[in-house]
Write an enzyme that holds these catalytic residues in place. Structure first.
Site, PDB file in Angstrom:
ATOM      1  N   THR A 140      -6.829   1.715   3.836  1.00 22.47           N
ATOM      2  CA  THR A 140      -6.732   0.748   3.624  1.00 22.47           C
ATOM      3  C   THR A 140      -7.456  -0.420   3.074  1.00 22.47           C
ATOM      4  O   THR A 140      -6.384  -1.240   2.131  1.00 22.47           O
ATOM      5  CB  THR A 140      -5.818   0.262   4.558  1.00 22.47           C
ATOM      6  OG1 THR A 140      -7.104  -0.247   5.632  1.00 22.47           O
ATOM      7  CG2 THR A 140      -4.946   1.078   5.528  1.00 22.47           C
ATOM      8  N   GLY A 182      -3.776   1.536  15.409  1.00 21.59           N
ATOM      9  CA  GLY A 182      -4.668   0.245  15.600  1.00 21.59           C
ATOM     10  C   GLY A 182      -4.896  -1.200  16.770  1.00 21.59           C
ATOM     11  O   GLY A 182      -3.400  -1.415  16.947  1.00 21.59           O
ATOM     12  N   ARG A 202       2.949  15.240   6.083  1.00 22.02           N
ATOM     13  CA  ARG A 202       3.586  16.190   6.711  1.00 22.02           C
ATOM     14  C   ARG A 202       5.346  16.221   7.012  1.00 22.02           C
ATOM     15  O   ARG A 202       6.523  15.860   7.150  1.00 22.02           O
ATOM     16  CB  ARG A 202       3.868  15.154   7.916  1.00 22.02           C
ATOM     17  CG  ARG A 202       2.662  15.355   8.941  1.00 22.02           C
ATOM     18  CD  ARG A 202       2.181  14.671  10.409  1.00 22.02           C
ATOM     19  NE  ARG A 202       2.276  13.633  10.788  1.00 22.02           N
ATOM     20  CZ  ARG A 202       2.643  12.095  11.848  1.00 22.02           C
ATOM     21  NH1 ARG A 202       3.438  12.837  12.331  1.00 22.02           N
ATOM     22  NH2 ARG A 202       1.901  11.617  11.895  1.00 22.02           N
ATOM     23  N   TYR A 220       3.433  -2.238   3.599  1.00 22.81           N
ATOM     24  CA  TYR A 220       2.794  -1.381   3.794  1.00 22.81           C
ATOM     25  C   TYR A 220       4.507   0.059   2.818  1.00 22.81           C
ATOM     26  O   TYR A 220       5.491  -0.989   3.591  1.00 22.81           O
ATOM     27  CB  TYR A 220       2.707  -0.174   5.003  1.00 22.81           C
ATOM     28  CG  TYR A 220       2.007   0.111   5.986  1.00 22.81           C
ATOM     29  CD1 TYR A 220       0.030  -1.328   5.133  1.00 22.81           C
ATOM     30  CD2 TYR A 220       1.166   0.359   7.546  1.00 22.81           C
ATOM     31  CE1 TYR A 220      -0.991  -0.919   5.867  1.00 22.81           C
ATOM     32  CE2 TYR A 220       0.251   0.429   7.200  1.00 22.81           C
ATOM     33  CZ  TYR A 220      -1.068  -0.370   7.291  1.00 22.81           C
ATOM     34  OH  TYR A 220      -1.896  -0.425   7.783  1.00 22.81           O
ATOM     35  N   ASP A 259       5.083   2.787   2.966  1.00 24.05           N
ATOM     36  CA  ASP A 259       6.501   3.833   4.414  1.00 24.05           C
ATOM     37  C   ASP A 259       7.092   2.966   5.030  1.00 24.05           C
ATOM     38  O   ASP A 259       7.166   3.642   6.688  1.00 24.05           O
ATOM     39  CB  ASP A 259       5.304   4.581   4.596  1.00 24.05           C
ATOM     40  CG  ASP A 259       4.324   4.563   4.724  1.00 24.05           C
ATOM     41  OD1 ASP A 259       4.219   2.904   5.459  1.00 24.05           O
ATOM     42  OD2 ASP A 259       3.618   5.341   5.521  1.00 24.05           O
ATOM     43  N   LEU A 300       0.770  -1.181   0.399  1.00 23.15           N
ATOM     44  CA  LEU A 300       0.256   0.228  -0.020  1.00 23.15           C
ATOM     45  C   LEU A 300       1.448   1.289   0.170  1.00 23.15           C
ATOM     46  O   LEU A 300       1.586   1.611   0.874  1.00 23.15           O
ATOM     47  CB  LEU A 300      -1.367  -0.660   1.205  1.00 23.15           C
ATOM     48  CG  LEU A 300      -1.942  -1.395   1.971  1.00 23.15           C
ATOM     49  CD1 LEU A 300      -2.824  -0.681   2.992  1.00 23.15           C
ATOM     50  CD2 LEU A 300      -2.300  -1.832   0.191  1.00 23.15           C
ATOM     51  N   ASN A 353      42.409  16.032 -23.906  1.00 23.37           N
ATOM     52  CA  ASN A 353      41.488  15.063 -24.080  1.00 23.37           C
ATOM     53  C   ASN A 353      41.009  15.563 -25.597  1.00 23.37           C
ATOM     54  O   ASN A 353      40.152  15.030 -25.787  1.00 23.37           O
ATOM     55  CB  ASN A 353      41.274  13.650 -23.484  1.00 23.37           C
ATOM     56  CG  ASN A 353      40.596  14.425 -22.641  1.00 23.37           C
ATOM     57  OD1 ASN A 353      40.848  16.152 -22.224  1.00 23.37           O
ATOM     58  ND2 ASN A 353      39.747  13.960 -21.561  1.00 23.37           N
ATOM     59  N   ALA A 372      -0.899   4.483  -1.480  1.00 22.63           N
ATOM     60  CA  ALA A 372      -1.438   5.559  -2.320  1.00 22.63           C
ATOM     61  C   ALA A 372      -0.988   6.622  -1.221  1.00 22.63           C
ATOM     62  O   ALA A 372      -1.668   7.914  -2.283  1.00 22.63           O
ATOM     63  CB  ALA A 372      -2.732   4.670  -2.881  1.00 22.63           C
TER      64      ALA A 372
HETATM   65  C1  UD1 Z   1      -3.356   1.446   9.952  1.00 19.30           C
HETATM   66  C2  UD1 Z   1      -4.084   0.785  10.097  1.00 19.30           C
HETATM   67  C3  UD1 Z   1      -3.578   0.408  11.697  1.00 19.30           C
HETATM   68  C4  UD1 Z   1      -2.175   0.605  12.628  1.00 19.30           C
HETATM   69  C5  UD1 Z   1      -1.563   1.187  11.975  1.00 19.30           C
HETATM   70  C6  UD1 Z   1       0.149   1.221  11.167  1.00 19.30           C
HETATM   71  C7  UD1 Z   1      -6.064   0.455   9.460  1.00 19.30           C
HETATM   72  C8  UD1 Z   1      -7.864   1.020   9.257  1.00 19.30           C
HETATM   73  N1  UD1 Z   1      -4.837   1.458  10.208  1.00 19.30           N
HETATM   74  O1  UD1 Z   1      -3.562   3.556  10.094  1.00 19.30           O
HETATM   75  O2  UD1 Z   1      -4.239  -0.225  12.461  1.00 19.30           O
HETATM   76  O3  UD1 Z   1      -2.150   0.062  13.543  1.00 19.30           O
HETATM   77  O4  UD1 Z   1      -1.627   1.718  10.406  1.00 19.30           O
HETATM   78  O5  UD1 Z   1       0.371   2.189  10.828  1.00 19.30           O
HETATM   79  O6  UD1 Z   1      -5.714  -0.243   8.159  1.00 19.30           O
HETATM   80  N2  UD1 Z   1      -3.215   3.972   2.142  1.00 19.30           N
HETATM   81  C9  UD1 Z   1      -3.130   3.366   0.815  1.00 19.30           C
HETATM   82  N3  UD1 Z   1      -4.320   3.750   0.495  1.00 19.30           N
HETATM   83  C10 UD1 Z   1      -5.361   4.425   1.741  1.00 19.30           C
HETATM   84  C11 UD1 Z   1      -4.960   4.623   2.770  1.00 19.30           C
HETATM   85  C12 UD1 Z   1      -3.987   4.309   3.073  1.00 19.30           C
HETATM   86  O7  UD1 Z   1      -2.358   3.161   0.295  1.00 19.30           O
HETATM   87  O8  UD1 Z   1      -6.770   5.073   1.215  1.00 19.30           O
HETATM   88  C13 UD1 Z   1      -0.926   3.039   2.476  1.00 19.30           C
HETATM   89  C14 UD1 Z   1      -0.237   4.778   3.212  1.00 19.30           C
HETATM   90  O9  UD1 Z   1       0.495   4.925   1.961  1.00 19.30           O
HETATM   91  C15 UD1 Z   1       0.460   3.722   4.741  1.00 19.30           C
HETATM   92  C16 UD1 Z   1      -0.374   2.413   4.793  1.00 19.30           C
HETATM   93  O10 UD1 Z   1      -1.341   2.355   3.802  1.00 19.30           O
HETATM   94  O11 UD1 Z   1       1.835   3.361   3.265  1.00 19.30           O
HETATM   95  C17 UD1 Z   1      -1.363   3.019   6.285  1.00 19.30           C
HETATM   96  O12 UD1 Z   1      -2.159   4.398   5.440  1.00 19.30           O
HETATM   97  P1  UD1 Z   1      -2.690   4.870   6.834  1.00 19.30           P
HETATM   98  O13 UD1 Z   1      -3.003   5.789   6.695  1.00 19.30           O
HETATM   99  O14 UD1 Z   1      -0.889   5.700   6.887  1.00 19.30           O
HETATM  100  O15 UD1 Z   1      -2.747   4.292   8.463  1.00 19.30           O
HETATM  101  P2  UD1 Z   1      -2.971   4.389   9.369  1.00 19.30           P
HETATM  102  O16 UD1 Z   1      -4.618   4.796   9.589  1.00 19.30           O
HETATM  103  O17 UD1 Z   1      -2.171   4.900  10.639  1.00 19.30           O
HETATM  104 CA    CA Z   2       0.534   5.010   9.655  1.00 19.29          CA
END
Ligand code: UD1
Ligand code: CA
Length: 454
Positions: A77, A135, A13, A98, A100, A6, A381, A8
């Site tokens: 997600t 989470g 920040r 993920y 990141d 994932l 050269n 997107a």
């Molecule tokens: C998510 C988890 C949370 C976990 C945390 C760990 C969910 C609902 N929550 O939360 O339980 O503790 O990660 O860091 O899954 N992304 C997409 N498309 C989207 C949304 C997110 O590709 O529509 C990707 C982001 O780029 C990122 C990853 O998914 O790489 C996680 O997204 P992020 O928004 O950081 O999730 P959290 O809300 O932190």
């Molecule tokens: Ca996160």
């Protein structure tokens, strides 16, 4: 297995025009670290979900084994994984990563995959001192029954310290089914991937968890501060591995490896060095302070003195390089070559025992053995359009401040007098000089200022 990464999300920040997952850690995009870790599992499908930052992500990461799916808009997600569904092979499980979270080790991923087997849902979890924002893993009688997001959690759930790292393995057919049932009826109005845990429980699919070997394996990057922290963690790990291998580091905190550094026995590396791409240092090589070495090999017993810059070069055994030497791509030095301060060498080969110790430019040149290049020697050269080669044969001696206008050859054992501009070949064994004859003007007087001149 299938792997879905994932990537997107927007990464607001980071305060940057560059999509978050393309920011480099150890010289390589965060997302490439994740994709490379995934590749160690030989995935049947490697699928990257991208969105924010547009086509920059597929452009940068394009590879034969990777499919890119665009998620637009980003609705959470769960919604992100849904976009990958058409590419997932149902006969093998699916690992979600993920983009990141760059430092998860292959062995941690393998352990999670083993725990999931073919038909279980496995979640990578950790216990954190401060779980704020994550989470929470909700258990009943020790079994995982759900994941509740920080924003949806009640006070007792917020007290749970075991958190969801986000990394999971799910049986693919079930995953597809569960994704179709997700709703966005929650505090963030998003489709949460984490809701598949309660779906699994409802379908009597066993939910298991494993833990990473180290907490930093699950840390994500949301800001430049976190990026810098993970960079340090990674560099410390690299330094530690080198030390364990027997390399002497003057200070493990002051070493940066952006690629692969391979070292033989008894290698010494002083402070402030940067290694990029593929670098190998053979037995007994010594690297002085503040050197930058990229895609190069340094053979046994060679000393690179401080502040040298080496790229695309192969340095032979027992050479002395620097301080302040610059070796550019296409440089091949044989045994016991000396390249001293402010000497630049490019696309040139230098045979055994030859020396260029001071202030020179050696470009597109073939130098034989035991040649001495005097201070200030320049190979010309380039005529502004084309490049030409200079050949300097064995045992030649080039006097200081000479210019060798290529194409030109200095024969075996030839001597070129200091200050010569060589435009024709210098024959073997002879002295060649091109220099205005020195003269002294008798009775000449230096002009003097008269008193009324201002
Ligand atoms: C998510 C988890 C949370 C976990 C945390 C760990 C969910 C609902 N929550 O939360 O339980 O503790 O990660 O860091 O899954 N992304 C997409 N498309 C989207 C949304 C997110 O590709 O529509 C990707 C982001 O780029 C990122 C990853 O998914 O790489 C996680 O997204 P992020 O928004 O950081 O999730 P959290 O809300 O932190
Ligand atoms: Ca996160």
């Amino acid at each position: 297995m299938n792997v879905v990464i994932l990537a997107a999300g927007m990464g607001k920040r980071m305060q940057s025009a560059l999509p978050k997952v393309l920011h480099p850690l150890a010289g390589k995009p965060l997302l490439s670290h994740v994709a490379d870790a995934a590749r160690t599992l030989n995935p049947r499908q490697l699928c990257i979900v991208y969105g924010h930052g547009g086509e920059a992500v597929p452009e940068r990461l394009r590879a034969e084994d990777t499919v890119f799916v665009r998620q637009e808009p980003q609705l959470g997600t769960g919604h992100a994984v849904m976009q990958a569904v058409p590419h997932l092979d149902e006969s093998v499980p699916t690992l979600v990563l993920y983009g990141d979270v760059p430092l998860t080790s292959p062995s941690t991923l393998q352990k999670l995959a083993n725990a999931a087997g073919a038909d279980k849902l496995a979640v990578l979890t950790v216990e954190l001192e401060d779980p704020t924002g994550y989470g929470r893993i909700v258990r009943k009688n020790g079994n995982i029954i759900g994941i509740v997001e920080q924003k949806d959690a009640d006070e007792s759930q917020r007290a749970i310290r075991e958190i969801n790292t986000g990394i999971m393995v799910a049986p693919t057919a079930m995953l597809k089914k569960w994704l179709c049932t997700l709703s966005n009826n929650n505090a963030q109005g998003e489709y949460y991937l984490t809701d598949i845990v309660s779906r699994a429980v409802g379908d009597s699919v066993e939910v298991v968890s494993t833990q990473p070997a180290a907490e930093w394996e699950t840390l994500g990057v949301n800001s430049k501060v976190q990026l810098a922290e993970l960079e340090r963690i990674h560099q410390r790990n690299v330094a530690r591995a080198l030390l364990e291998h027997g390399v002497t580091l003057a200070d493990p905190e002051r070493l940066d490896v952006r690629g692969t550094l391979t070292c033989g026995r008894d290698v010494f590396i002083d402070v402030g060095c940067v290694f990029e791409g593929n670098v190998s240092l053979e037995e007994g090589a010594s690297i002085g302070a503040y050197c930058i070495i990229k895609n190069s090999s340094v053979a046994a017993g060679t000393q690179i003195k401080p502040f040298s810059h080496i790229e695309g070069a192969s340095v032979g055994p027992r050479c002395l390089i620097g301080p302040y030497a610059r070796l550019r791509p296409g440089t091949a030095l044989s045994d016991e070559v000396h390249v001293g301060n402010f000497v630049e060498v490019k696309n040139s080969s230098v045979a055994a025992g030859s020396k260029a110790n001071h202030l020179s430019y050696i470009g597109d040149t073939t130098i034989g053995s035991r040649v001495n290049i005097g201070a200030g020697t320049i190979t010309c050269n380039y005529d502004g359009v084309n490049k030409f080669r200079t050949v300097i044969e064995d045992d030649a001696f080039i006097g200081s401040d000479s210019q060798l206008v290529a194409p030109v050859t200095v024969g075996k054992g030839a001597t070129v007098g200091a200050g010569t501009t060589l435009t024709k070949d210098a024959p073997a064994g002879k002295l060649t000089v091109s220099r205005a004859r020195q003269s002294t003007i008798e009775g000449w007087q230096r002009p003097v200022k008269s008193s009324n001149q201002s």
